[in-house]
Enzyme design. Structure first.
Site, PDB file in Angstrom:
ATOM      1  N   ASP A  63       1.101  -1.300  -0.238  1.00 32.95           N
ATOM      2  CA  ASP A  63      -0.084  -0.317  -0.053  1.00 32.95           C
ATOM      3  C   ASP A  63       1.062   1.396  -0.170  1.00 32.95           C
ATOM      4  O   ASP A  63       1.753   1.633   0.844  1.00 32.95           O
ATOM      5  CB  ASP A  63      -0.586  -0.350   1.136  1.00 32.95           C
ATOM      6  CG  ASP A  63      -1.713   1.267   0.993  1.00 32.95           C
ATOM      7  OD1 ASP A  63      -1.737   2.020   0.353  1.00 32.95           O
ATOM      8  OD2 ASP A  63      -3.080   0.629   2.124  1.00 32.95           O
ATOM      9  N   ASN A  85       7.092   5.513  -9.303  1.00 29.20           N
ATOM     10  CA  ASN A  85       6.083   6.150  -8.791  1.00 29.20           C
ATOM     11  C   ASN A  85       5.285   6.372  -9.666  1.00 29.20           C
ATOM     12  O   ASN A  85       4.339   7.593 -10.737  1.00 29.20           O
ATOM     13  CB  ASN A  85       6.227   7.271  -8.494  1.00 29.20           C
ATOM     14  CG  ASN A  85       6.445   7.405  -7.197  1.00 29.20           C
ATOM     15  OD1 ASN A  85       6.395   6.279  -6.324  1.00 29.20           O
ATOM     16  ND2 ASN A  85       6.872   8.854  -6.470  1.00 29.20           N
ATOM     17  N   SER A 138       0.449  12.952 -14.358  1.00 32.51           N
ATOM     18  CA  SER A 138      -0.877  13.427 -15.612  1.00 32.51           C
ATOM     19  C   SER A 138      -0.466  14.284 -16.103  1.00 32.51           C
ATOM     20  O   SER A 138      -0.395  15.604 -15.850  1.00 32.51           O
ATOM     21  CB  SER A 138      -2.034  12.649 -15.567  1.00 32.51           C
ATOM     22  OG  SER A 138      -2.766  13.447 -14.543  1.00 32.51           O
ATOM     23  N   TYR A 151      -8.327  15.107  -6.428  1.00 39.05           N
ATOM     24  CA  TYR A 151      -7.219  14.641  -6.866  1.00 39.05           C
ATOM     25  C   TYR A 151      -7.084  15.904  -7.565  1.00 39.05           C
ATOM     26  O   TYR A 151      -5.249  15.551  -8.070  1.00 39.05           O
ATOM     27  CB  TYR A 151      -8.610  14.039  -8.336  1.00 39.05           C
ATOM     28  CG  TYR A 151      -7.236  13.886  -9.643  1.00 39.05           C
ATOM     29  CD1 TYR A 151      -6.773  11.598  -9.722  1.00 39.05           C
ATOM     30  CD2 TYR A 151      -7.139  14.241 -10.614  1.00 39.05           C
ATOM     31  CE1 TYR A 151      -5.932  11.378 -10.722  1.00 39.05           C
ATOM     32  CE2 TYR A 151      -6.275  13.559 -12.077  1.00 39.05           C
ATOM     33  CZ  TYR A 151      -6.284  12.331 -11.973  1.00 39.05           C
ATOM     34  OH  TYR A 151      -5.168  12.180 -12.867  1.00 39.05           O
TER      35      TYR A 151
END
Length: 317
Positions: A63, A85, A138, A151
């Site tokens: 996790d 990552n 992103s 987010y």
């Protein structure tokens, strides 16, 4: 690192989507792979596929929001050349109607998880005098996502944190921090999302093949660079927001509201935020055009840019 054979690479979020695609791409180079995610069953499936391609593979259920677990991941093999990552989660809904626990978990995974990874591996890189850290950020690091405030907070934070890290490491020329900014990808991530909108979620077109991001990761290892934009749409969206940030933000909010108004209803769900799921663990999500990048996608991106420009003009009027 033009020849990647025997290079040791850690990939978080390797059980599905872009992480799974990356594992398979690196496996073709006969790397030593350390695959991390919460879903051990899915990781073992990826392991088998990678071993068939000639890779040596270790599975470490992890996790990423757990700092101690990430240190254990970093210490699971002797020497790490590349750390990717990549693990991330999604959640959508009105900010005030979505429980704060949802927002917190998104930030813990998407921001703190990346920081945990760097915190665990950088001492190894410094001791070796070399290493490559790749952050899959992103285009969300530049373009806000209305109804995805947690987010956006994580992605904007990631970009700033990575820039600060690059500043710290200017005297370590052989330690590279590489940020990737892909456009929307055809992965199962949105199927796993926490959804408090009450409506079915779909990625905004055009949707790119996650193998394109995986290729970019391989390219980053072979020739490290600070930033790379994956897909023409990614750069176009960044430029559009830089030119007219207020209009772009209002426009994305308008588009989201219109979509949610017309989308099919669905039950509220926390998705995979707090627990792993046993569905949609493939590379692709079924929203786009699987396969190698095609030239016509550049024309799609160009059409999108034209539409954005026209929309901005009309919105301003």
């Amino acid at each position: 690192m033009k020849d990647l054979k025997n290079t040791t690479i850690v990939i978080t979020g390797a059980s599905s989507g872009a992480g799974r695609a990356a594992a398979l791409k690196f496996a073709q180079h006969q790397c030593t792979l350390v695959l991390a995610a919460r879903n051990e069953t899915a990781l073992n499936e990826v392991k088998g596929e990678c071993e068939e391609l000639g890779a040596t593979v270790f599975v470490v259920p992890t996790d990423t929001s757990d700092a101690k677990a990430m240190i254990a991941l970093a210490n699971s093999v002797n020497g790490i050349d590349v750390w990717i990552n990549n693990a991330g989660v999604l959640a959508a809904g009105d900010f005030d109607k979505t429980p704060m626990a949802i927002h917190e978990q998104v930030i813990k995974t998407n921001l703190i998880g990346y920081m945990n990874g760097a915190h665990a591996v950088l001492p190894i890189f410094k001791q070796q005098g070399a290493g490559i850290l790749i952050n899959n950020i992103s285009i969300g690091g530049f373009l806000p996502v209305p109804y995805g405030a947690g987010y956006t907070a994580a992605k904007f934070g990631l970009r700033g944190w990575s820039e600060a890290l690059k500043g710290e490491l200017t005297e370590c020329p052989n330690i590279h921090i590489c940020d990737l900014f892909p456009a929307f990808l055809d992965t199962p991530g949105i199927l796993h999302a926490g959804n408090h909108t009450g409506k079915v979620l779909k990625p905004a077109p055009p949707v790119y093949d996650p193998n394109r991001l995986a290729d970019a990761m391989v390219s980053m290892v072979q020739d490290p660079r600070s930033n790379k934009y994956v897909g023409s749409t990614s750069m176009l969206l960044k430029v559009a927001h830089a030119i007219a940030p207020e209009l772009m933000t209002k426009m994305t909010g308008l588009i989201m509201r219109r979509y949610l108004k017309n989308a099919d209803p669905i039950k509220l769900t926390d998705g995979n935020l707090f627990n792993t799921v046993d569905y949609g663990m493939s590379t692709h999500g079924g929203f786009g055009l699987p396969g190698k990048p095609k030239a016509h996608r550049k024309y799609i991106a160009a059409a999108l840019a034209t539409g954005i420009t026209a929309g901005l003009w009309l919105f301003k009027k």
